[in-house]
Design a protein around this motif. Structure first.
Motif, PDB file in Angstrom:
ATOM      1  N   TRP A 254       9.030  -9.093  17.416  1.00 12.89           N
ATOM      2  CA  TRP A 254       8.363  -8.526  16.234  1.00 12.89           C
ATOM      3  C   TRP A 254       6.864  -8.550  16.526  1.00 12.89           C
ATOM      4  N   THR A 255       6.387  -7.488  17.157  1.00 10.32           N
ATOM      5  CA  THR A 255       5.011  -7.466  17.652  1.00 10.32           C
ATOM      6  C   THR A 255       3.982  -7.059  16.602  1.00 10.32           C
ATOM      7  N   LEU A 256       4.425  -6.399  15.552  1.00 10.98           N
ATOM      8  CA  LEU A 256       3.512  -6.026  14.470  1.00 10.98           C
ATOM      9  C   LEU A 256       3.654  -7.045  13.349  1.00 10.98           C
ATOM     10  N   THR A 257       2.540  -7.655  12.964  1.00 11.05           N
ATOM     11  CA  THR A 257       2.578  -8.639  11.877  1.00 11.05           C
ATOM     12  C   THR A 257       1.400  -8.412  10.948  1.00 11.05           C
ATOM     13  N   TYR A 258       1.623  -8.736   9.684  1.00 11.79           N
ATOM     14  CA  TYR A 258       0.539  -8.659   8.703  1.00 11.79           C
ATOM     15  C   TYR A 258       0.663  -9.858   7.765  1.00 11.79           C
ATOM     16  N   HIS A 259      -0.463 -10.474   7.489  1.00 13.86           N
ATOM     17  CA  HIS A 259      -0.540 -11.576   6.535  1.00 13.86           C
ATOM     18  C   HIS A 259      -1.890 -11.479   5.816  1.00 13.86           C
ATOM     19  N   THR A 260      -1.873 -11.502   4.500  1.00 12.99           N
ATOM     20  CA  THR A 260      -3.119 -11.510   3.729  1.00 12.99           C
ATOM     21  C   THR A 260      -3.685 -12.922   3.789  1.00 12.99           C
ATOM     22  N   HIS A 261      -4.839 -13.085   4.419  1.00 13.93           N
ATOM     23  CA  HIS A 261      -5.393 -14.426   4.610  1.00 13.93           C
ATOM     24  C   HIS A 261      -6.080 -14.997   3.375  1.00 13.93           C
ATOM     25  N   ASN A 262      -6.619 -14.152   2.521  1.00 17.13           N
ATOM     26  CA  ASN A 262      -7.283 -14.649   1.318  1.00 17.13           C
ATOM     27  C   ASN A 262      -6.697 -13.923   0.106  1.00 17.13           C
TER      28      ASN A 262
ATOM     29  N   GLU B 238       4.374 -12.217   4.435  1.00 20.08           N
ATOM     30  CA  GLU B 238       4.398 -11.671   5.787  1.00 20.08           C
ATOM     31  C   GLU B 238       5.097 -10.313   5.807  1.00 20.08           C
ATOM     32  N   VAL B 239       4.583  -9.440   6.658  1.00 20.89           N
ATOM     33  CA  VAL B 239       5.259  -8.184   6.970  1.00 20.89           C
ATOM     34  C   VAL B 239       5.385  -8.158   8.486  1.00 20.89           C
ATOM     35  N   PHE B 240       6.615  -7.971   8.969  1.00 24.23           N
ATOM     36  CA  PHE B 240       6.885  -7.935  10.401  1.00 24.23           C
ATOM     37  C   PHE B 240       7.402  -6.564  10.782  1.00 24.23           C
ATOM     38  N   GLY B 241       6.942  -6.051  11.914  1.00 26.61           N
ATOM     39  CA  GLY B 241       7.440  -4.780  12.435  1.00 26.61           C
ATOM     40  C   GLY B 241       8.006  -4.963  13.837  1.00 26.61           C
TER      41      GLY B 241
ATOM     42  N   GLN C 252      12.803  -0.264  15.213  1.00 26.51           N
ATOM     43  CA  GLN C 252      12.299   0.458  14.042  1.00 26.51           C
ATOM     44  C   GLN C 252      12.670  -0.247  12.734  1.00 26.51           C
ATOM     45  N   ARG C 253      12.439  -1.552  12.715  1.00 31.30           N
ATOM     46  CA  ARG C 253      12.673  -2.352  11.517  1.00 31.30           C
ATOM     47  C   ARG C 253      11.342  -2.868  10.994  1.00 31.30           C
ATOM     48  N   THR C 254      11.249  -2.936   9.680  1.00 24.36           N
ATOM     49  CA  THR C 254      10.110  -3.561   9.017  1.00 24.36           C
ATOM     50  C   THR C 254      10.670  -4.549   8.014  1.00 24.36           C
ATOM     51  N   LEU C 255      10.108  -5.734   7.989  1.00 28.66           N
ATOM     52  CA  LEU C 255      10.631  -6.833   7.191  1.00 28.66           C
ATOM     53  C   LEU C 255       9.521  -7.407   6.319  1.00 28.66           C
ATOM     54  N   PHE C 256       9.779  -7.491   5.010  1.00 27.90           N
ATOM     55  CA  PHE C 256       8.835  -8.059   4.044  1.00 27.90           C
ATOM     56  C   PHE C 256       9.380  -9.420   3.616  1.00 27.90           C
TER      57      PHE C 256
ATOM     58  N   ALA D 106      13.145  -4.126  -2.161  1.00 27.36           N
ATOM     59  CA  ALA D 106      14.583  -4.082  -1.862  1.00 27.36           C
ATOM     60  C   ALA D 106      15.232  -2.859  -2.505  1.00 27.36           C
ATOM     61  N   ALA D 107      14.844  -2.556  -3.735  1.00 22.07           N
ATOM     62  CA  ALA D 107      15.411  -1.389  -4.427  1.00 22.07           C
ATOM     63  C   ALA D 107      15.039  -0.088  -3.716  1.00 22.07           C
ATOM     64  N   CYS D 108      13.945  -0.099  -2.972  1.00 26.09           N
ATOM     65  CA  CYS D 108      13.523   1.071  -2.191  1.00 26.09           C
ATOM     66  C   CYS D 108      14.226   1.128  -0.835  1.00 26.09           C
ATOM     67  N   GLY D 109      15.116   0.187  -0.578  1.00 24.55           N
ATOM     68  CA  GLY D 109      15.878   0.182   0.660  1.00 24.55           C
ATOM     69  C   GLY D 109      15.218  -0.539   1.815  1.00 24.55           C
ATOM     70  N   LEU D 110      14.145  -1.257   1.537  1.00 18.73           N
ATOM     71  CA  LEU D 110      13.420  -1.980   2.585  1.00 18.73           C
ATOM     72  C   LEU D 110      13.992  -3.381   2.763  1.00 18.73           C
ATOM     73  N   GLU D 111      13.875  -3.894   3.974  1.00 18.90           N
ATOM     74  CA  GLU D 111      14.351  -5.249   4.254  1.00 18.90           C
ATOM     75  C   GLU D 111      13.405  -6.257   3.612  1.00 18.90           C
TER      76      GLU D 111
END
Length: 106
Positions: A19-27, A38-41, A46-50, A72-77
């Protein structure tokens, strides 16, 4: 284990599993409430995980619950993970692992 220690551990597991793409709001104090920790890509699958991360006793806030349910209702992991979920986390982060799902405990 603190939430921050758990977050770092999950990020390390994700990185090791591709999972090479990552996002985290630090503040988050200056951000709108509720966005997952966390959001992982994973580009090759071709998976994205919240993911919202909590300690085993940590409480989820209403805005966090609302965002996870919406995604989840939008079909996202989406997932709410705690340290006690480690076997599920490891399995889900495998490139061919099961899709993350929020559960009734949300």
């Amino acid at each position: 284990m603190t939430e921050e220690q758990f977050r770092r551990h999950v990020r390390q597991l994700a990185r090791l599993r591709g999972w090479t793409l990552t996002y985290h709001t630090h503040n988050s104090r200056r951000s709108d409430p509720g966005w997952p920790d966390e959001v992982f890509g994973h580009t090759s699958t071709q998976r994205t995980l919240f993911v919202e991360l909590k300690t085993d006793t940590g409480r989820i806030r209403p805005a966090q619950r609302e965002w996870l349910k919406h995604l989840a209702a939008c079909g996202l992991e989406t997932a709410l993970w705690r340290p006690k979920d480690l076997p599920l986390i490891v399995a889900t982060l495998a490139p061919d692992g099961p899709r993350a799902q929020i559960t009734d405990r949300l």
